[in-house]
Each structure stands twice: as structure tokens, then as C-alpha cells.
Design a protein around this motif. Sequence first.
Motif, PDB file in Angstrom:
ATOM      1  N   ARG A 192      -8.313  14.185 -13.607  1.00  0.00           N
ATOM      2  CA  ARG A 192      -8.771  13.263 -12.272  1.00  0.00           C
ATOM      3  C   ARG A 192      -8.883  13.432 -10.732  1.00  0.00           C
ATOM      4  NH1 ARG A 192      -1.995  11.417 -12.827  1.00  0.00           N
ATOM      5  NH2 ARG A 192      -2.237  10.584 -15.439  1.00  0.00           N
ATOM      6  N   ASP A 247     -10.121   9.141 -16.207  1.00  0.00           N
ATOM      7  CA  ASP A 247      -8.193   8.269 -16.062  1.00  0.00           C
ATOM      8  C   ASP A 247      -8.106   9.283 -17.387  1.00  0.00           C
ATOM      9  OD1 ASP A 247      -6.620   6.435 -16.896  1.00  0.00           O
ATOM     10  OD2 ASP A 247      -7.671   5.167 -17.696  1.00  0.00           O
ATOM     11  N   GLY A 287      -4.183  11.349 -18.487  1.00  0.00           N
ATOM     12  CA  GLY A 287      -2.884  11.629 -19.082  1.00  0.00           C
ATOM     13  C   GLY A 287      -2.661  12.577 -19.733  1.00  0.00           C
ATOM     14  N   GLY A 313      -8.651  12.357 -20.918  1.00  0.00           N
ATOM     15  CA  GLY A 313      -9.582  11.588 -20.560  1.00  0.00           C
ATOM     16  C   GLY A 313      -9.909  10.761 -21.075  1.00  0.00           C
ATOM     17  N   HIS A 314     -10.900  10.038 -20.307  1.00  0.00           N
ATOM     18  CA  HIS A 314     -11.687   8.776 -20.455  1.00  0.00           C
ATOM     19  C   HIS A 314     -12.285   8.746 -18.907  1.00  0.00           C
ATOM     20  CE1 HIS A 314     -11.222   7.991 -24.033  1.00  0.00           C
ATOM     21  NE2 HIS A 314      -9.305   7.571 -23.969  1.00  0.00           N
ATOM     22  N   HIS A 315     -13.951   8.510 -19.254  1.00  0.00           N
ATOM     23  CA  HIS A 315     -14.908   7.817 -18.177  1.00  0.00           C
ATOM     24  C   HIS A 315     -15.935   7.218 -19.080  1.00  0.00           C
ATOM     25  CE1 HIS A 315     -18.492   8.238 -15.492  1.00  0.00           C
ATOM     26  NE2 HIS A 315     -17.148   8.421 -14.447  1.00  0.00           N
ATOM     27  N   THR A 361     -15.488  11.010 -23.130  1.00  0.00           N
ATOM     28  CA  THR A 361     -13.888  11.079 -23.683  1.00  0.00           C
ATOM     29  C   THR A 361     -13.335  12.775 -23.339  1.00  0.00           C
ATOM     30  OG1 THR A 361     -13.711   9.548 -24.760  1.00  0.00           O
ATOM     31  CG2 THR A 361     -12.238  10.567 -24.934  1.00  0.00           C
TER      32      THR A 361
END
Length: 457
Positions: free
Chosen positions: A52, A57, A59, A71-73, A149
Motif C-alpha cells: 500500500r 491496491d 489486501g 495487490g493490483h496496480h 499484479t
Amino acid sequence: MTLDAVLSRIDEDLPQATDRLIQLLKIQSISTDPAYKAECDRAADWLVEDLRSLGVDAGKRATPGHPMVVGHHGGEGRHLMFYGHYDVQPVDPLNLWDRDPFDPQIEDTPNGKVIRGRGASDDKGQLMTFVEACRAWKAVHGTLPGHLTFFFEGEEESGSPSLVPFLKENADELRADVALICDTGLFGDDTPAIVTMLRGLLGEELTITGPSKDLHSGLYGGPSINPVRVLSRIIAGLHDDTGRITVPGFYDGVPELPGQLRSQWDNLNFDHSAFLGGVGLSTPAGEQDRTPLEMLWSRPTCEVNGIWGGYQGDGFKTVLPAQAHAKISFRLVGTQDPHEIRKNFRKMVEDQLPPDCSVEWKAHGASPASQMSIENPAFDLARHALSPEWPKPAAYIGGGGSIPIAGYFKSILDTDSMLIGFAKADDQIHSPNEKYDLSSFHRGIRSWARVLDALTR
Ligand code: BES
Ligand code: ZN
């Protein structure tokens, strides 16, 4: 050039990157031991927070076992996924460690500085090489490279029981153009490696029971069957005199090494005397008609990982034990079917049991071998991108270990995996005094910056 700026940033930030790795290494995330469940959770939380902080993003995602971190970007171009695992192996035997395995420190050694602690190399240090490359990228560009990802697992060292259901349930979310995996080694200290094939793994645990209780070996020795003797005899028969494994049908699906690959491996000039010499050995002990590299990368094995039964304490006890136990693993290649081998192995053992003996089974992991798709253009791009960072060009090599996810990415997500790692042969992964060279960490981070640059252009 902005890549140079990212590389300089990596150099400047190395002390802070090392501090962050040390924080992660202090978390005792031993996945196989239920006593460390909360620590696995804490490692996942730490990673979520760290991602983060990079604007990802991220979790923590619950599974029946330890959580996954996803996590994604968002971004343009090739969708890259990065996989690493935050769980570590147990630390026993603790008395062979020169320091507390979860109080990691930088140590000076004759071969340079190392980060010593459980997970330093396998896989927290390797995982963080990628995260740190992203951090430096963000510091220079204000954003992360392309469409990324992040996928971190907490059960790799215990056979990934939650992985397949998780991948199936989240296939659309996780599917990518290429999955980058940092969980393998260098070919030599100066030679980076891209692993193109990995062995699969099958684990079996068995308990042979004879008499209904432990017996006095004077009162019962002779007429009573001894399960340790039965187990030893079965284990002794698992290999023939040439080193071949005797389980019926075991070699079904084991391919001969294609000539082209054989010559490519020959050209690597692998020094097998140095390899064996490094661990106090001199003579390859596998199938006698194979080269050591073949034995490691393209041939299956059967290993006894543990065997116990009877009195193990100090002194001597004249006991005839009621039970004998063993943990046995098979490394698999080609299209060997782990489930078929499990069935045939069990039948072979059961067929050899003498009267009054029975066997109980506990199934451990079962994953087939995996073969990477080196025709994916990412492979060539990565190989060239690594060149300026290392004294020698990157080698395509095999891998003797197992990373079941590499195969599942292909079969479940239709995503190709590319395995690039910076561990050294003497990192003592899974053993006491595990370490990661500071140079592996530093060059690993720089290598990912170069690969990311090449793949996201
Ligand atoms: N990182 C290793 C696998 C590895 C190491 C592959 C070096 C190639 C070169 C991984 O964490 C590992 O140890 N996997 C286990 C498999 C598992 C199912 C317990 C293994 O190979 O024993
Ligand atoms: Zn690993």
C-alpha cells in the motif's frame, strides 16, 4: 536515461531496503507448524502495508490455511504478475544455528556481507528484490511500471494446500501475460539464470505397525516381527543397484533429454566436483548412466526424508517397537503422474508386508513437473536485460526443486511463468544458518529494475 536513475536510486536506498527486509525476516512465518499461524498472518499484514505504501491496491485474502496477499496496480501494456512466498521452513535443529534464526543481522564473511536468518534467501529476500525494484521505480517515475499484479503466498513450504482452489476462484483477477517468480537460484556467482523446467514433488508418510505394543526384545525377540526391520527392508528395495527406482510404472512419462538441451547443458560446463565437494561429497549417487546435471534437473528421484521408530534417547533400551515410520518424497519430471505414482507406491509397500503387519498412510503434496514456455517473448527480453548487470550472460537452466505454482499458473490461468532468482548454492535454504548475500539482494533488485524496464517498454 531513467533506468540509470532507477538503478542509482536502488544503490542509494540499499541500507533502507536491507532494514525493511530485516523487519520482515523477524516475523516467524513458519507455515507448516500451526503454532506459528498468527505469525504467518503478521507477515501477510506487513506485506499488505508495504504494498500500500507503494500505491498498490493490496489486501489480505483468507484461505482455509494461511492468507494470500494480492495487490493490483493498473497501467498500460503487458500485464505482469509477480509471485513470491512469505512463509519459511522450520528452523530445527536450532542448536546448529550460530544466531537466533529470527533475529537476522548483516554479517561480514570472507565472501562478503550476508543477511543471515530464516527466509533470508527462501524466499523473503528474493521476494523483496522485486518489491524494492518497484519502490525505486516509483521514487523516480512517480508511479509503478505498467500493469502489475502482486501475488504472495504463505503456504509454499508446506505444499500449497490452498493454492489450487484460490487460483480457480480468482482466475479472472490473477490471469496475466507473464508471471515473474523469484524463488530460484543463480547458475554461478557471476551467472544469472532463468529456470526453464522444474521437477514436481510427491510426499508420502507411512507408519508400519506390528505388535499391539512395544515389547521387551528378550521376551519377544525372535518370534515377534519388528516393524523397523520391515520398513528398512522396503526402503532398501526402493532403488536397484544402478540407482533406478523400483516402484512399478515409475518411469512412465519420463522423457529422454532432447539432444539440443543436452548440448546446451553441456555448454554450461557445470563443475560437478565443486558442486558435490561443497557439501563434503565426491561421487554422484543417482542413476549411474546419467550426468550429475541430468540427475538434478531432468531425472526423477526417490528420497527418504526421515525414518524413525524405537528408542532414540541416551543409553540403550532393549525394545522391540510396535511401530516404524518414514517420510518419503519423489521428485518428478516430464509427465509423470503423482497420483498414479502414489497408488503404485502404496501397492508396492502393501504387497511386501509380512503377516501381522499393517500400514497407515498420510498423503502429502502431489504436484507434477512444470515446463516453461521459453518462446514467450518475455524470455528473450529478460535474458538480454540481465546482461549488463552481470559478468556473464544469463543461462537457461533446469531446476531440481519444486515450485508447484509455476505449473498451476499455466494449467489454471493459462499464464506463462518466468523464473529468475538470485540465491546462491551455499545459501543453506531449509538448513541452519540460511543467508542471502547482500550482493544477491542488491544485484537482484537492480536486475528486476532492468527486466521491468525491458518488459514494460
Ligand atoms: N525455493 C524453493 C525451490 C527451489 C529452490 C527451486 C532452488 C529451484 C532452486 C522452494 O521454496 C522449495 O523449497 N520448494 C519445496 C517444495 C515444497 C512443496 C515443499 C521443495 O522444492 O522442496
Ligand atoms: Zn522458496
